[in-house]
Every structure is written in C-alpha cells, then in structure tokens.
Design a protein around this motif. Structure first.
Motif, PDB file in Angstrom:
ATOM      1  N   ASP A   6       0.847  -1.190   0.000  1.00 11.57           N
ATOM      2  CA  ASP A   6       0.000   0.000   0.000  1.00 11.57           C
ATOM      3  C   ASP A   6       0.890   1.250   0.000  1.00 11.57           C
ATOM      4  O   ASP A   6       1.564   1.548   0.994  1.00 11.57           O
ATOM      5  N   ARG A   7       0.878   1.981  -1.115  1.00 17.43           N
ATOM      6  CA  ARG A   7       1.787   3.114  -1.285  1.00 17.43           C
ATOM      7  C   ARG A   7       1.638   4.150  -0.158  1.00 17.43           C
ATOM      8  O   ARG A   7       2.617   4.587   0.446  1.00 17.43           O
ATOM      9  N   GLU A   8       0.403   4.546   0.118  1.00 13.90           N
ATOM     10  CA  GLU A   8       0.182   5.575   1.131  1.00 13.90           C
ATOM     11  C   GLU A   8       0.607   5.101   2.519  1.00 13.90           C
ATOM     12  O   GLU A   8       1.179   5.862   3.300  1.00 13.90           O
ATOM     13  N   GLU A  29       5.663  -0.258  -5.755  1.00 14.92           N
ATOM     14  CA  GLU A  29       4.598  -0.858  -6.558  1.00 14.92           C
ATOM     15  C   GLU A  29       3.365  -0.976  -5.674  1.00 14.92           C
ATOM     16  O   GLU A  29       3.377  -1.710  -4.679  1.00 14.92           O
ATOM     17  N   ASN A  30       2.325  -0.258  -6.030  1.00 14.14           N
ATOM     18  CA  ASN A  30       1.132  -0.232  -5.189  1.00 14.14           C
ATOM     19  C   ASN A  30       0.376  -1.553  -5.251  1.00 14.14           C
ATOM     20  O   ASN A  30       0.195  -2.133  -6.320  1.00 14.14           O
TER      21      ASN A  30
END
Length: 337
Positions: free
Chosen positions: A80-82, A101-102
């Motif tokens: 999870d990018r965020e 990489e999300n």
C-alpha cells in the motif's frame, strides 16, 4: 551513499571502493565476525534488485532501508503506497528514490512481486510484515511458477561465538515432519547454499539423539539412508555422517570421549534436524542462550526467498539480505556457464 542505479534486467554491480559504506563493526561485534565478513563480501559484489513484499511496518521497512544503505539490495517496495509512505515519515526512514509498486492487500502484493520476478525486474523476494502463511502460500502454489523439482526448505545461517565456522541449520521453519525424500532435498538445499556462500564443501551432520541405529527412532534410520544416498551420488557436494548427537556433531572433545571416528564429527558445518520442532528449538537455543547471530533463506525455489520473522531485529534482517544477495549472485554466475 552511492548513487542508486536500478537496472532490472540484471544484477547491479558497483565499485565498492567508491561507496561510502557504513561501518559493519557497529552491527556485528567481534563475536560475530564471520557474519560480518559475509555481509561485507555481499556488499562488494553490488546490490541485487529485491521485491520487498508488504513492508508495512517500521521494522520491515527499516530492514529494507538498512539493507539498501549497506549496498546489499535495491528494494522494490510492494504494498500500500500511502501506508508505506506514512510509515516512512513516522519512522524517519528515507525511501526517496525507491520504487514503490502499489498493492491493495498482502495477497495481491505477493502476486505482484512474483510477477516482477518473472519480468526479470526482481531477482529475489523478501517477506515484509505480512503473515508467513500468506507469503508462502503465494510462493509455493504451482501457479507461481517459482517451484522447481526440489522441495522448498528453510536454512538458518548462524554465527555462534567461539565456533570456528558458520553453521547452517535446516529445516526449522517449513517442513514439519519431513519424510526421507524431503530430507534428501533439505540436505541438498543446505549444501547448495554453503557453496553459494563461498564456504566450500560442507561437513553435514544428520542429527538425532544417538550415534547408533535405533529402529524406534526414525531419525536414525533416515540419517543412515541419507548417508547411503550420498554414497550413490543422490546427494552431492557435501560430506555426510549420521546419525550424530548434537554434542558429537560440534564438539571434538565429545567425539574423542565417545570414540566416534568421522570426517564430520566435532566440526560440522551443516546441522540437519530430524524434524521442524527440534530444528526450531535448536536455532532459538543457539540464538537466545548461545548469543548467535542468525539469518536465513528459503531454498528450492527459482529465486532466493527471504522468510524473515516479524520479530527479527535489524541485524538478522541485514544478514539475511546478505545471504539472499550472495545466493542471487551465485545463481546469476551459474546461468552464464
């Protein structure tokens, strides 16, 4: 810190003389000099692109950042990018320049990381903060494309203070009650890793409670069969003996007192446990009571797989990254032959 160069088609090689490498003595004291030397050797070969799967805790993300700082891996953060960016801010971890990489959830992150391997963009996989079952289920399933003809097994690498060699212990993490054929693969995987780490032909002790065959102790029967399999070249690259009790495997004095004549006894470099329970207890005893530095890797897949524990400290994660990097370089060199 040297400029990052992410080249996904092959392993990146950098000149270690130009690298502003951190001091390894701060991480590995003299009691763990063998592990320190292993990490230094990996760093000299240059970093390897690794997919770090779901590094969504400060511990997991910090381990990836440290391994990159020491020049062992080029992390591709899959998760999870965020969440990853938020953890980096909170923990004051510098992930600038790292590829993210999300992925929506841990299972999706595993699938995405495996796809990076097949695309040639990652040369190894490393478990982050997701559950081991989720991680290994994705790796082991037939559809992953990572399986080989050999059974996957885990190998711990330990630097026990005052013991003259690094010790490889298997299997203490994956195969619970291995049968004879699985044990053959466990032994061969450990031997292959020993060679990949540049440690030469290993002396392999097949552990049990006694040094004699006892039909009521299955481990003694399996040990004898494995030795004969080595004689017939069904296991190659190592010197096997067993059954051997733990004291005879590692103590020259016990070997003398018990009058055991063996090329392995008293100086084993690989310890093969009869089952997961005994192997796990052995490793944790060496780590917590014997003050050993620990690291580990899953063998038997097409690429190195780092199965770090969520409880592993930074030292264990750094040493595991070094082993993974060395094994990736070994696989690359073999593919060019």
């Amino acid at each position: 810190m040297p400029e990052e160069r992410i080249v996904m088609s092959s392993i990146v090689h950098t000149d270690p003389r130009t690298a502003d490498a951190p001091d390894l003595t701060r991480v590995f004291p003299d009691a763990h000099i063998l592990m320190r030397d292993l990490v230094a050797r990996a760093a000299k070969l240059g970093p390897v692109p690794y997919a770090i799967i779901w590094p969504c805790s400060s511990h997991a993300l910090g381990g990836a950042v440290e391994a990159a700082r020491y020049g062992l891996i080029l992390p591709i953060l899959v998760g999870d990018r965020e969440l990853i960016q938020g953890i980096a801010r909170e923990a004051d971890l510098d992930i600038s320049g790292m590829r993210i990489e999300n992925a929506a959830n841990p299972a999706a992150a595993v699938a995405q990381a495996i796809a990076l391997v097949h695309a040639g963009e990652a040369h190894g996989l490393s478990k982050g903060s997701l559950h081991t079952d989720t991680f290994m289920a994705g790796v082991i399933k037939q559809e992953s494309g990572l399986r080989t003809k050999r059974r996957m097994s885990h190998v711990f690498c330990l630097n026990v203070p005052d013991y003259p060699d690094l010790l490889l212990v298997s299997d203490a993490a994956i195969n619970i009650t291995p049968d004879l054929i699985t044990k053959r693969d466990i032994v061969q995987n450990a031997i292959d890793l020993h060679h990949a780490l540049g440690l030469g032909t290993p002396r392999v002790a097949l552990l049990s409670a006694v040094e004699t065959i006892n039909t009521k102790i299955q481990g003694t029967l399996d040990a004898a069969a494995l030795c004969k399999m080595a004689d017939r070249q069904e296991i190659t690259g190592g010197i096997l003996d067993g059954p051997l009790a733990m004291d005879v495997a590692v103590s020259a004095e016990s070997t003398r007192i018990k009058n055991v004549t063996s090329e392995v006894a008293g100086k084993a470099q690989i310890l093969v446990a009869p089952d997961l329970e005994s192997g796990n207890i052995l490793v944790k005893s060496l780590a917590f009571l014997g003050k050993a530095a620990t690291s580990g890797i899953v063998m038997g897949a097409k690429v190195p797989v780092l199965l770090t524990s969520r409880a592993d400290d930074a030292t264990a994660r750094l040493a595991s990254a070094a082993i993974g990097a060395l094994y990736a370089h070994y696989l690359e060199s073999r593919s060019k032959r």
